[in-house]
Design a protein around this motif. Structure first.
Motif, PDB file in Angstrom:
ATOM      1  N   UNK A 251     -10.827  -5.189  -1.866  1.00 40.18           N
ATOM      2  CA  UNK A 251     -10.169  -6.498  -1.911  1.00 40.18           C
ATOM      3  C   UNK A 251      -8.646  -6.419  -2.003  1.00 40.18           C
ATOM      4  N   UNK A 252      -8.083  -5.228  -2.043  1.00 40.04           N
ATOM      5  CA  UNK A 252      -6.616  -5.136  -2.076  1.00 40.04           C
ATOM      6  C   UNK A 252      -6.034  -5.763  -0.813  1.00 40.04           C
ATOM      7  N   UNK A 253      -4.971  -6.533  -0.965  1.00 41.35           N
ATOM      8  CA  UNK A 253      -4.253  -7.065   0.194  1.00 41.35           C
ATOM      9  C   UNK A 253      -3.596  -5.895   0.923  1.00 41.35           C
ATOM     10  N   UNK A 254      -3.319  -6.052   2.246  1.00 39.68           N
ATOM     11  CA  UNK A 254      -2.762  -4.911   2.998  1.00 39.68           C
ATOM     12  C   UNK A 254      -1.493  -4.321   2.364  1.00 39.68           C
ATOM     13  N   UNK A 255      -0.564  -5.165   1.942  1.00 39.11           N
ATOM     14  CA  UNK A 255       0.681  -4.633   1.353  1.00 39.11           C
ATOM     15  C   UNK A 255       0.401  -3.936   0.024  1.00 39.11           C
ATOM     16  N   UNK A 256      -0.591  -4.426  -0.716  1.00 35.89           N
ATOM     17  CA  UNK A 256      -0.968  -3.777  -1.977  1.00 35.89           C
ATOM     18  C   UNK A 256      -1.544  -2.390  -1.707  1.00 35.89           C
TER      19      UNK A 256
ATOM     20  N   UNK B  20      -0.433   1.026  -3.254  1.00 39.72           N
ATOM     21  CA  UNK B  20      -1.369   1.859  -4.024  1.00 39.72           C
ATOM     22  C   UNK B  20      -1.329   3.294  -3.503  1.00 39.72           C
ATOM     23  N   UNK B  21      -1.265   3.423  -2.178  1.00 42.18           N
ATOM     24  CA  UNK B  21      -1.234   4.765  -1.597  1.00 42.18           C
ATOM     25  C   UNK B  21       0.064   5.473  -1.983  1.00 42.18           C
ATOM     26  N   UNK B  22       1.144   4.714  -2.037  1.00 41.60           N
ATOM     27  CA  UNK B  22       2.413   5.302  -2.465  1.00 41.60           C
ATOM     28  C   UNK B  22       2.327   5.727  -3.940  1.00 41.60           C
TER      29      UNK B  22
END
Lengths: 118, 315
Positions: free
Chosen positions: B105-110, B114-116
């Motif tokens: 459910x994470x938004x694309x920018x989130x 998160x990956x960063x």
């Protein structure tokens, strides 16, 4: 009046002594605000110096830092009491970890009845 | 050595169903508890409930935190672990943790942030205290590219089979600020802000935020965050901030560009020290906006601040 520019007016108050800030403090005028704060503390006999922020529309982190630094520098000689701290500024102080400065007191009470000085 | 590790062990746990998840996490937690370590688990509430029911009385010794709260802004995940470490180190306790920052459910920018964060965890904790951080990834719900990025950002990977392999990190190490931004939409408002024009910027942001339906408290926080980023541009980024504001997919976005170059990847996620002169702007920004993204190179710096229009969306 202690200071005036396009976005800020500072009144010097007496009985009790202090300052009333009206308007906005940001990188444009924060150096001048530091000077006004230093001027208000210099040669001041009263231990408590009151600052009325109830008419502040905006104050950035550097402006709050100016208040906290002035209070730290005056340690032992003065205590700075902030009145009317807007909720947003109060949250800024909490997030950046300045809420528990020993020489800076935040009070709920309105600024005491005082007279603006010329 | 706690759990047999001599430094920071950042481990990905790949799972595809609840059984795999439990098989990977429950023994990990129990092993930590058995050796007297402090254990913290940052997961979504339904996972916390599941773990509690399998851990039984052991759950009482575990510190649980809701990822949708403490990690709603992914930039606050590293400070959460930092605080956990500092607290336990001062008591001389060893520690381990489980954190699942990435869920469907994470938004694309989130997701990008998160990956960063996963990459920056290595940067933040490598060479420091010995502890294990296990990051579960649901391979049945996440895109294959997300799973391969997890294999890259984690030096250790627990396969679904239970086998532990080395991650591919050394092969593909990236600079922290090089994830490119999507183009800004054509339909945006732009403004060039110079010394002495921050008041105009604040009025404009406040007006746009009000039009977008943000609450008064959130408008104030966004204005404050934009003001701090613009101040950085005026003071350290060449003296001018190029500001663009637009609405996209469920968010109001304020992008600020300047000519400065910024290469302190953890600057926005380290709790300020008790010194009034230290910079605090970016730390504040991460507490006031829903998501802040930074991209910086020799060509300049761009900071994008996002306010979700539906902040209480159920994750």
């Amino acid at each position: 009046m202690a200071y005036r520019d396009k976005q800020l007016v500072v009144w010097r108050m007496q009985r009790p002594s202090g300052l009333r800030l009206i308007g906005a403090v940001d990188v444009f005028n924060v150096r001048r605000v530091e000077e006004v704060l230093a001027g208000a503390l210099y040669g001041q006999c009263d231990f408590d110096v009151h600052i009325d922020l109830s008419l502040i529309e905006f104050m950035d982190v550097s402006g709050i830092r100016a208040l906290v630094s002035a209070a730290e520098r005056a340690e032992g000689r003065h205590r700075i009491i902030l009145h009317g701290l807007p909720p947003l500024m109060s949250k800024v102080m909490e997030v950046v970890g300045w809420s528990d400065s020993p020489t800076l007191l935040i009070v709920q009470e309105d600024f005491p009845q005082a007279e603006p000085q010329d | 050595m706690p759990g047999g590790v001599d430094g920071f062990h950042h481990e990905a746990l790949l799972y595809s169903n609840a059984n795999d998840f439990l098989a990977g996490t429950v023994p990990f937690i129990e092993e930590g508890l058995a050796s007297g370590e402090a254990v913290m688990v940052v997961e979504l509430p339904q996972k916390i409930d599941l773990l509690r029911s399998y851990l039984g009385a052991g759950a009482l010794a575990v510190r649980f935190a809701d990822m949708a709260k403490v990690g709603a802004n992914p930039a606050l995940i590293i400070p959460t672990w930092r605080d956990f470490l500092t607290r336990n180190q001062s008591e001389g306790r060893h520690m381990r943790g489980i954190g699942e920052p990435i869920y469907a459910a994470r938004r694309p920018a989130e997701l990008v942030e998160c990956q960063r964060t996963e990459e920056l965890l290595n940067f933040a904790f490598d060479g420091g205290e010995a502890w294990r951080l296990l990051c579960p990834y649901d391979t049945s719900a996440l895109a294959p590219a997300v799973v391969s990025e997890a294999r890259r950002s984690h030096p250790y990977v627990h396969e679904v089979s239970g086998q532990i392999v080395s991650g591919s990190r050394a092969a593909g190490r990236r600079a922290p600020f090089d994830a490119p931004f999507a183009e800004a939409p054509r339909d945006h408002l732009s403004l060039v802000v110079d010394q002495g024009q921050l008041d105009q910027l604040r009025s404009l942001v406040s007006e746009r935020a009000r039009d977008a339906g943000l609450t008064e408290a959130r408008i104030g926080e966004l204005v404050s965050a934009v003001n701090e980023v613009a101040t950085n541009s005026l003071s350290h980024g060449g003296g001018v901030a190029y500001v663009r504001i637009w609405k996209e997919d469920g968010a109001l976005v304020c992008a600020l560009v300047d000519n400065g170059h910024f290469d302190l990847p953890l600057a926005d996620r380290e709790r300020p020290v008790r010194n009034t002169q230290a910079s605090r702007g970016l730390w504040l920004v991460n507490h006031f906006v829903d998501l802040a993204q930074i991209q910086s190179s020799q060509r300049g710096t761009e900071v994008r601040l996002h306010m979700w229009l539906d902040p209480n969306r159920i994750n």
